[in-house]
Design a protein around this motif. Sequence first.
Motif, short mmCIF file in Angstrom:
data_model
loop_
_atom_site.label_atom_id
_atom_site.label_comp_id
_atom_site.label_asym_id
_atom_site.label_seq_id
_atom_site.Cartn_x
_atom_site.Cartn_y
_atom_site.Cartn_z
N MET A 1 0.82 -1.22 0.00
CA MET A 1 0.00 0.00 0.00
C MET A 1 0.85 1.26 0.00
SD MET A 1 -2.54 1.33 3.02
CE MET A 1 -2.76 3.11 3.21
N THR A 2 1.95 1.24 0.75
CA THR A 2 2.76 2.46 0.93
C THR A 2 4.01 2.48 0.05
OG1 THR A 2 3.92 1.44 2.82
CG2 THR A 2 1.96 2.77 3.30
N THR A 3 4.09 1.59 -0.92
CA THR A 3 5.29 1.51 -1.75
C THR A 3 5.62 2.85 -2.42
OG1 THR A 3 4.93 -0.83 -2.20
CG2 THR A 3 6.32 0.38 -3.76
N GLY A 7 10.65 7.54 -1.22
CA GLY A 7 11.18 8.64 -2.03
C GLY A 7 10.81 9.95 -1.36
N PHE A 8 9.57 10.03 -0.90
CA PHE A 8 9.20 11.15 -0.03
C PHE A 8 9.69 10.86 1.39
CE2 PHE A 8 6.20 11.66 -3.51
CZ PHE A 8 6.19 13.03 -3.69
N GLN A 14 9.17 5.18 6.87
CA GLN A 14 7.83 4.60 6.67
C GLN A 14 7.48 3.66 7.83
OE1 GLN A 14 5.58 5.25 3.84
NE2 GLN A 14 4.35 4.50 5.56
N THR A 15 8.48 2.94 8.30
CA THR A 15 8.25 2.07 9.47
C THR A 15 7.89 2.89 10.70
OG1 THR A 15 9.77 0.39 8.59
CG2 THR A 15 9.30 0.33 10.97
#
Length: 283
Positions: A1-3, A7-8, A14-15
Amino acid sequence: MTTRNIGFVSEAEQTRLRDTPVFVCGVGGMGGACLMALVRAGFTRLVIADLDAFEVSNLNRQLFATLDSVGRHKAEASRDQCLRINPQAEIEVLGADWPDHLDRILATAKIVVNGTDDLVASLRLYRGARASGATVIDAYASPLPSVFVTRPGDPMPEERLRYPTRGKPIEAVSDGDRAEAFLREAEHVMLNSASRHHIDLALAGEVAAGRRSRMSFAPMVISTGMLMAYEAVQLATGRSSRTDCRGWFLNVYRNRVERPLPWPFAMLMRPLVRRALKRMIAG
């Protein structure tokens, strides 16, 4: 979902978004827009609270307000829609009893999004956050998108703007205190932004006088929620932010950021702004 987030943010960041608890108090306008951005950004540990049910009048600006959710409790309906975005999210829902759970929530959730429009609720959040070492992300009651971040040790809005509630128990806050606090906030908004140039001042005077509900507009409300979400991301990932407890305004009509005036100039201008507010209220 968060792939496509990568990059941002980095994979490690993200974790952190996934694992960082956030409390969103008030999921109507700005709070609801912020909540939707947080869920789509990958936050999965959320506590959300609201007192109200969605109404038809919410459809003009509140992202979780739909014909299907009108009449439903805001926090419950918002949770259900969030789980349709990410069923792995863990979302606790609270109603009017949320103050009874505040100490427990703030023991783990060190990021608080204030989406309420009630003075007493805000006082509970800020005072609780100070006691627990949490940071509050908030916005002004302004015609322009705005955001401010009050970190542990920063002066709270009631201190910065000199509300009559300073040193007063929550239970002793009166209707007069509410009205005066709103005027102090309106004074700050008029003094430090170009808001007065982008709103109907006659109608704003009726709002300040308590004769009509606050005006709300989807682009302003949703933009503000996005600014709040950015600050939550910065806090969760440990990135620095120039947003402080005084905050800033995004003048979308003039393509510029407006920050609070230097205090000597603000001191000179404040009496003029105060007189203008009194004229607006008098009609």
